[in-house]
Scaffold this motif. Structure first.
Motif, PDB file in Angstrom:
ATOM      1  N   ALA A  85       0.876  -1.176   0.000  1.00 48.54           N
ATOM      2  CA  ALA A  85       0.000   0.000   0.000  1.00 48.54           C
ATOM      3  C   ALA A  85       0.912   1.224   0.000  1.00 48.54           C
ATOM      4  CB  ALA A  85      -0.908  -0.002   1.220  1.00 48.54           C
ATOM      5  N   GLN A  86       0.985   1.917  -1.130  1.00 47.56           N
ATOM      6  CA  GLN A  86       1.931   3.000  -1.324  1.00 47.56           C
ATOM      7  C   GLN A  86       1.218   4.347  -1.418  1.00 47.56           C
ATOM      8  OE1 GLN A  86       5.192   3.288  -1.228  1.00 47.56           O
ATOM      9  NE2 GLN A  86       5.120   5.449  -1.821  1.00 47.56           N
ATOM     10  N   TYR A  87       1.769   5.349  -0.729  1.00 45.83           N
ATOM     11  CA  TYR A  87       1.186   6.685  -0.774  1.00 45.83           C
ATOM     12  C   TYR A  87       1.781   7.508  -1.906  1.00 45.83           C
ATOM     13  CZ  TYR A  87       5.223   9.281   1.145  1.00 45.83           C
ATOM     14  OH  TYR A  87       6.446   9.873   1.328  1.00 45.83           O
ATOM     15  N   ASP A  88       1.146   8.658  -2.176  1.00 47.97           N
ATOM     16  CA  ASP A  88       1.659   9.651  -3.124  1.00 47.97           C
ATOM     17  C   ASP A  88       1.682   9.148  -4.558  1.00 47.97           C
ATOM     18  OD1 ASP A  88       2.614  12.159  -3.846  1.00 47.97           O
ATOM     19  OD2 ASP A  88       4.718  11.626  -3.517  1.00 47.97           O
ATOM     20  N   GLY A  89       0.639   8.425  -4.955  1.00 48.95           N
ATOM     21  CA  GLY A  89       0.492   8.058  -6.358  1.00 48.95           C
ATOM     22  C   GLY A  89      -0.350   9.110  -7.069  1.00 48.95           C
ATOM     23  N   ASN A  90       0.032   9.446  -8.301  1.00 46.16           N
ATOM     24  CA  ASN A  90      -0.653  10.502  -9.044  1.00 46.16           C
ATOM     25  C   ASN A  90      -0.955  10.046 -10.467  1.00 46.16           C
ATOM     26  OD1 ASN A  90      -0.162  13.130  -7.197  1.00 46.16           O
ATOM     27  ND2 ASN A  90       1.674  11.862  -7.168  1.00 46.16           N
ATOM     28  N   THR A  91      -2.051  10.521 -11.016  1.00 45.76           N
ATOM     29  CA  THR A  91      -2.409  10.136 -12.376  1.00 45.76           C
ATOM     30  C   THR A  91      -1.420  10.678 -13.397  1.00 45.76           C
ATOM     31  OG1 THR A  91      -3.869  12.068 -12.528  1.00 45.76           O
ATOM     32  CG2 THR A  91      -4.872   9.987 -11.853  1.00 45.76           C
TER      33      THR A  91
ATOM     34  N   PHE B  20      -1.796   2.157  -5.092  1.00 45.01           N
ATOM     35  CA  PHE B  20      -1.488   3.537  -4.726  1.00 45.01           C
ATOM     36  C   PHE B  20      -2.676   4.100  -3.956  1.00 45.01           C
ATOM     37  CE2 PHE B  20       0.927   2.715  -8.666  1.00 45.01           C
ATOM     38  CZ  PHE B  20       2.194   2.737  -8.084  1.00 45.01           C
ATOM     39  N   ILE B  21      -2.468   4.248  -2.648  1.00 43.53           N
ATOM     40  CA  ILE B  21      -3.546   4.638  -1.740  1.00 43.53           C
ATOM     41  C   ILE B  21      -3.094   5.883  -0.988  1.00 43.53           C
ATOM     42  CG2 ILE B  21      -5.013   3.904   0.175  1.00 43.53           C
ATOM     43  CD1 ILE B  21      -4.381   0.995  -0.598  1.00 43.53           C
ATOM     44  N   ASN B  22      -3.655   7.024  -1.310  1.00 43.97           N
ATOM     45  CA  ASN B  22      -3.242   8.274  -0.672  1.00 43.97           C
ATOM     46  C   ASN B  22      -3.895   8.512   0.678  1.00 43.97           C
ATOM     47  OD1 ASN B  22      -1.446   9.030  -2.709  1.00 43.97           O
ATOM     48  ND2 ASN B  22      -3.041  10.028  -3.901  1.00 43.97           N
ATOM     49  N   ASP B  23      -4.991   7.812   0.954  1.00 41.10           N
ATOM     50  CA  ASP B  23      -5.668   7.943   2.240  1.00 41.10           C
ATOM     51  C   ASP B  23      -4.925   7.116   3.286  1.00 41.10           C
ATOM     52  OD1 ASP B  23      -7.346   7.576   4.501  1.00 41.10           O
ATOM     53  OD2 ASP B  23      -9.144   7.862   3.295  1.00 41.10           O
ATOM     54  N   PRO B  24      -4.351   7.760   4.329  1.00 41.74           N
ATOM     55  CA  PRO B  24      -3.576   7.006   5.318  1.00 41.74           C
ATOM     56  C   PRO B  24      -4.409   5.986   6.083  1.00 41.74           C
ATOM     57  CG  PRO B  24      -3.924   9.269   6.047  1.00 41.74           C
ATOM     58  CD  PRO B  24      -4.366   9.209   4.621  1.00 41.74           C
TER      59      PRO B  24
ATOM     60  N   PRO C  64      -5.827  19.738  -3.569  1.00 43.51           N
ATOM     61  CA  PRO C  64      -6.059  18.335  -3.930  1.00 43.51           C
ATOM     62  C   PRO C  64      -4.747  17.554  -3.944  1.00 43.51           C
ATOM     63  CG  PRO C  64      -7.194  19.815  -5.451  1.00 43.51           C
ATOM     64  CD  PRO C  64      -6.272  20.666  -4.630  1.00 43.51           C
ATOM     65  N   ASN C  65      -4.810  16.281  -3.542  1.00 46.21           N
ATOM     66  CA  ASN C  65      -3.618  15.437  -3.564  1.00 46.21           C
ATOM     67  C   ASN C  65      -3.111  15.233  -4.990  1.00 46.21           C
ATOM     68  OD1 ASN C  65      -3.584  14.968  -0.754  1.00 46.21           O
ATOM     69  ND2 ASN C  65      -5.128  13.370  -0.965  1.00 46.21           N
ATOM     70  N   ASP C  66      -4.042  14.902  -5.879  1.00 42.88           N
ATOM     71  CA  ASP C  66      -3.671  14.634  -7.258  1.00 42.88           C
ATOM     72  C   ASP C  66      -3.254  15.931  -7.949  1.00 42.88           C
ATOM     73  OD1 ASP C  66      -3.229  13.207  -9.557  1.00 42.88           O
ATOM     74  OD2 ASP C  66      -5.329  13.185 -10.177  1.00 42.88           O
ATOM     75  N   GLY C  67      -2.052  15.939  -8.473  1.00 43.57           N
ATOM     76  CA  GLY C  67      -1.559  17.105  -9.180  1.00 43.57           C
ATOM     77  C   GLY C  67      -0.853  18.131  -8.317  1.00 43.57           C
ATOM     78  N   TYR C  68      -0.673  17.823  -7.036  1.00 43.18           N
ATOM     79  CA  TYR C  68      -0.043  18.800  -6.149  1.00 43.18           C
ATOM     80  C   TYR C  68       1.362  19.158  -6.641  1.00 43.18           C
ATOM     81  CZ  TYR C  68       1.573  21.072  -1.855  1.00 43.18           C
ATOM     82  OH  TYR C  68       2.067  21.986  -0.953  1.00 43.18           O
ATOM     83  N   TRP C  69       2.122  18.139  -7.069  1.00 39.20           N
ATOM     84  CA  TRP C  69       3.513  18.390  -7.455  1.00 39.20           C
ATOM     85  C   TRP C  69       3.613  19.124  -8.791  1.00 39.20           C
ATOM     86  CZ3 TRP C  69       6.124  18.142  -3.346  1.00 39.20           C
ATOM     87  CH2 TRP C  69       5.836  17.193  -2.371  1.00 39.20           C
ATOM     88  N   SER C  70       2.622  18.977  -9.630  1.00 39.37           N
ATOM     89  CA  SER C  70       2.664  19.657 -10.927  1.00 39.37           C
ATOM     90  C   SER C  70       1.992  21.023 -10.905  1.00 39.37           C
ATOM     91  CB  SER C  70       2.001  18.785 -12.002  1.00 39.37           C
ATOM     92  OG  SER C  70       0.651  18.492 -11.662  1.00 39.37           O
ATOM     93  N   ASP C  71       1.044  21.222  -9.980  1.00 37.81           N
ATOM     94  CA  ASP C  71       0.250  22.454  -9.989  1.00 37.81           C
ATOM     95  C   ASP C  71       0.556  23.422  -8.849  1.00 37.81           C
ATOM     96  OD1 ASP C  71      -1.034  21.372 -12.193  1.00 37.81           O
ATOM     97  OD2 ASP C  71      -2.649  20.489 -10.991  1.00 37.81           O
ATOM     98  N   VAL C  72       1.166  22.935  -7.783  1.00 38.17           N
ATOM     99  CA  VAL C  72       1.393  23.779  -6.606  1.00 38.17           C
ATOM    100  C   VAL C  72       2.884  23.978  -6.345  1.00 38.17           C
ATOM    101  CG1 VAL C  72       1.002  24.047  -4.128  1.00 38.17           C
ATOM    102  CG2 VAL C  72      -0.804  23.069  -5.585  1.00 38.17           C
ATOM    103  N   TRP C  73       3.591  22.864  -6.140  1.00 42.92           N
ATOM    104  CA  TRP C  73       5.033  22.963  -5.862  1.00 42.92           C
ATOM    105  C   TRP C  73       5.746  23.613  -7.046  1.00 42.92           C
ATOM    106  CZ3 TRP C  73       9.269  19.277  -7.316  1.00 42.92           C
ATOM    107  CH2 TRP C  73      10.471  19.580  -6.650  1.00 42.92           C
ATOM    108  N   LEU C  74       6.626  24.541  -6.760  1.00 42.10           N
ATOM    109  CA  LEU C  74       7.384  25.313  -7.747  1.00 42.10           C
ATOM    110  C   LEU C  74       6.512  26.291  -8.532  1.00 42.10           C
ATOM    111  CD1 LEU C  74       9.776  22.573  -9.241  1.00 42.10           C
ATOM    112  CD2 LEU C  74      10.207  24.105  -7.307  1.00 42.10           C
ATOM    113  N   LYS C  75       5.210  26.308  -8.227  1.00 38.84           N
ATOM    114  CA  LYS C  75       4.296  27.217  -8.929  1.00 38.84           C
ATOM    115  C   LYS C  75       3.746  28.303  -8.005  1.00 38.84           C
ATOM    116  CE  LYS C  75       4.002  24.823 -12.906  1.00 38.84           C
ATOM    117  NZ  LYS C  75       4.692  23.573 -12.574  1.00 38.84           N
ATOM    118  N   LYS C  76       3.445  27.950  -6.768  1.00 36.84           N
ATOM    119  CA  LYS C  76       2.850  28.879  -5.828  1.00 36.84           C
ATOM    120  C   LYS C  76       3.933  29.442  -4.894  1.00 36.84           C
ATOM    121  CE  LYS C  76      -1.189  28.025  -7.527  1.00 36.84           C
ATOM    122  NZ  LYS C  76      -1.884  29.036  -8.357  1.00 36.84           N
ATOM    123  N   PRO C  77       3.771  30.700  -4.440  1.00 36.94           N
ATOM    124  CA  PRO C  77       4.857  31.367  -3.703  1.00 36.94           C
ATOM    125  C   PRO C  77       5.146  30.828  -2.312  1.00 36.94           C
ATOM    126  CG  PRO C  77       2.919  32.772  -3.854  1.00 36.94           C
ATOM    127  CD  PRO C  77       2.666  31.620  -4.759  1.00 36.94           C
TER     128      PRO C  77
END
Length: 536
Positions: A62-68, A249-253, A413-426
């Motif tokens: 059961a792995q966390y942090d899976g993204n589409t 891929f299960i993001n819910d702990p 939202p969990n999905d897309g956080y690394w592509s839409d928030v990190w390095l994008k938001k201040p």
């Protein structure tokens, strides 16, 4: 102790060894303390812990942090799901062992020139891609060049900027030539982007096919949902005892933990710290709680107002009660941080650097100096970043109120956080995996031109020291440089770092281990699939 007490301790140690819940070093120390000779202790360890692992079964994770949006492109690897898979179906030149030392993977040995400006790696002649092709030095050259050059899209480009050429000396030998010495290069080769890929006919790296030379062959992968793998019998390394590996891929702990408790899953990454005590009492579950160099960071864009003012940045650093956050969010399963990305788990730890305190009065004074009284800022976070990430952000906002600061917490939202928030938001919250040395971490996220310079921090003195330390072979001088860099990052940098969280994960007790766990990533450095096995 009495003979009865000694025997009781020995019996307990033997049980721990058979379950894989104690390291060999600890087993030997405690056994001899209980009156055993070194020879007898070694024999008992061999009998209980080192019995030959049995092959067989399907290992369910059961792995966390899976993204589409996860992909095969190693230059764009960001999520923990991608990193787990990269260590399961792909290989690297070197690997971090369970005891934290550096060991061989595709490379069987390596050596450097006296000034460490050239490193030569000899490849394991057994290394083979899942397609059947032998791994050659030309494949290594193509794999590394994928992250180099002006046209690369790889976020790992900054790791190899000092490399001026990579040469295939013969079919099984490759040499890295650099513009200056780099004592860390063999460690750098463990970075999760730097997987070994097959070479296309035109000399480029073939990453699109999903071919690898790791312990398991990737049969199916639906990003953000699941992955299926089967053992690659021609793998060059030791281990790979399971017949197959299934990853959900299960993001819910709560769902990950439930799968572990019910037995639907054999192992689960990133367990919630608040349930550690309860889970540790479960008769069929073993919980691992491993101190590490992974970090929770809160980078502020230093070129965006109000974070372009160093007094504002330091006011925010002074407005967080780190110890209370560790106690309430991690339940003690973390090490306090000091606003520089260098943990006690790394070499050259500058232990004498004064801790950044919780001082809301001083923070108020700095805000007044900056003309930013009544500061209101937004901090973005998500549940999948780390256990308790959203709660940590909310607690920080409560701490900051004493300094007159309003921190608005945006739950993304969990999905897309690394592509839409990190390095994008201040300003956002980030979970960094452990890196083996401070040079690797600073080169990835603090260097002026690093693709992952998440705070947009530019400091000429820091970058000069980073370059000097990279090629310094005198450990004492190198330690002094890292100390100076830590102070610069703490006092001028744009990143709030509350703590270095432990790796907390679990397995069913019918899953056996060596008793030692790499502190580089979750699940034994994300090599559980190749290092663990089922009890026969």
């Amino acid at each position: 102790m009495t003979k009865v007490e000694n025997q009781k301790m020995i019996d307990q140690l033997a049980e721990a060894a058979s379950k894989g819940s104690i390291s060999r070093r600890s087993f030997m120390n405690y056994s001899m303390a209980a009156g055993m000779t070194a020879t007898a202790a070694t024999g008992l360890w061999t009998t209980k812990a080192q019995a030959a692992p049995k092959r067989g079964g399907t290992f369910r994770i059961a792995q966390y942090d899976g993204n589409t949006g996860d992909s095969h492109d190693p230059g764009l690897y960001e999520s923990n799901a991608e990193i787990l898979l990269s260590h399961t179906f792909r290989s690297f030149l070197t690997m971090i062992n369970t005891d934290g030392t550096l060991g061989p993977d595709v490379a069987s040995e390596w050596s450097a020139t006296p000034d460490a400006s050239e490193w030569t790696f000899k490849l394991n002649p057994r290394a083979t891609f899942h397609s059947g092709a032998k791994v050659t030095a030309e494949d290594v050259v193509a794999s590394m060049n994928f992250h180099r050059g002006e046209e690369t899209t790889s976020t790992a480009k900054s790791l190899l900027t000092s490399v001026v050429d990579i040469v295939a000396d013969d079919e099984q030998t490759v040499t890295f030539k650099m513009d200056a010495g780099n004592a860390d290069l063999p460690w750098l080769m463990t970075d999760y982007h730097l997987v070994i890929l097959p070479r296309n006919a035109d000399g480029t790296a073939n990453w699109k096919s999903g071919d690898g030379c790791g312990p398991y062959r990737l049969d199916n992968w639906e990003p953000g949902v699941s992955a299926s793998l089967t053992r690659f019998d021609d793998w060059h390394g030791e281990g790979a005892y399971f017949d197959a590996v299934e990853v959900a891929f299960i993001n819910d702990p709560n769902a990950r933990q439930t799968g572990l408790v019910t037995g639907d899953m054999d192992a689960a990454s990133l367990l919630e710290n608040k349930t550690l005590s309860l889970l540790s009492r479960h008769p069929d579950i073993e919980v691992m709680n491993i101190p590490s160099a992974q970090a929770i960071t809160m980078p502020m864009f230093c070129d965006v107002a109000p974070f372009d003012n160093v007094d504002v940045r330091n006011a925010l650093k002074l407005s967080i009660n780190r110890q209370e956050m560790i106690d309430k969010i991690t339940f003690g399963a973390a090490t306090i941080a000091n606003d520089f990305h260098h943990s006690p788990a790394m070499p050259y730890w500058p232990k004498d650097v004064e801790q950044m305190p919780y001082d809301p009065d001083k923070a108020k004074s700095l805000l007044k100096k900056a003309g930013a009284e009544g500061l209101s800022v937004t901090l973005r976070t998500a549940d999948s970043i780390a256990t308790g990430a959203v709660d940590a952000a909310v607690l920080y906002s409560e701490h900051a109120k004493a300094a007159g600061i309003e921190i608005k917490v945006n739950r993304e939202p969990n999905d897309g956080y690394w592509s839409d928030v990190w390095l994008k938001k201040p300003w956002c919250m980030v979970a960094w995996g452990a890196r083996p040395t401070p040079d690797v971490m600073y080169s990835l996220a603090y260097k002026d031109d690093a693709a992952w310079n998440e705070s947009h921090w530019q400091n000429e003195a820091f970058n000069k020291l980073l370059l000097q330390a990279k090629s310094e072979l005198d450990d004492g001088l190198r330690a002094e440089m890292y100390r100076d860099m830590a102070i610069l990052a703490r006092d001028d940098g744009g990143t709030v770092i509350p703590y270095f969280p432990n790796f907390v994960y679990g397995r069913r007790k019918n899953v056996r281990t060596t008793g030692e766990y790499a502190a580089s990533w979750q699940l034994d450095g994300y090599r559980a699939a190749s290092r663990w096995w089922f009890e026969s």
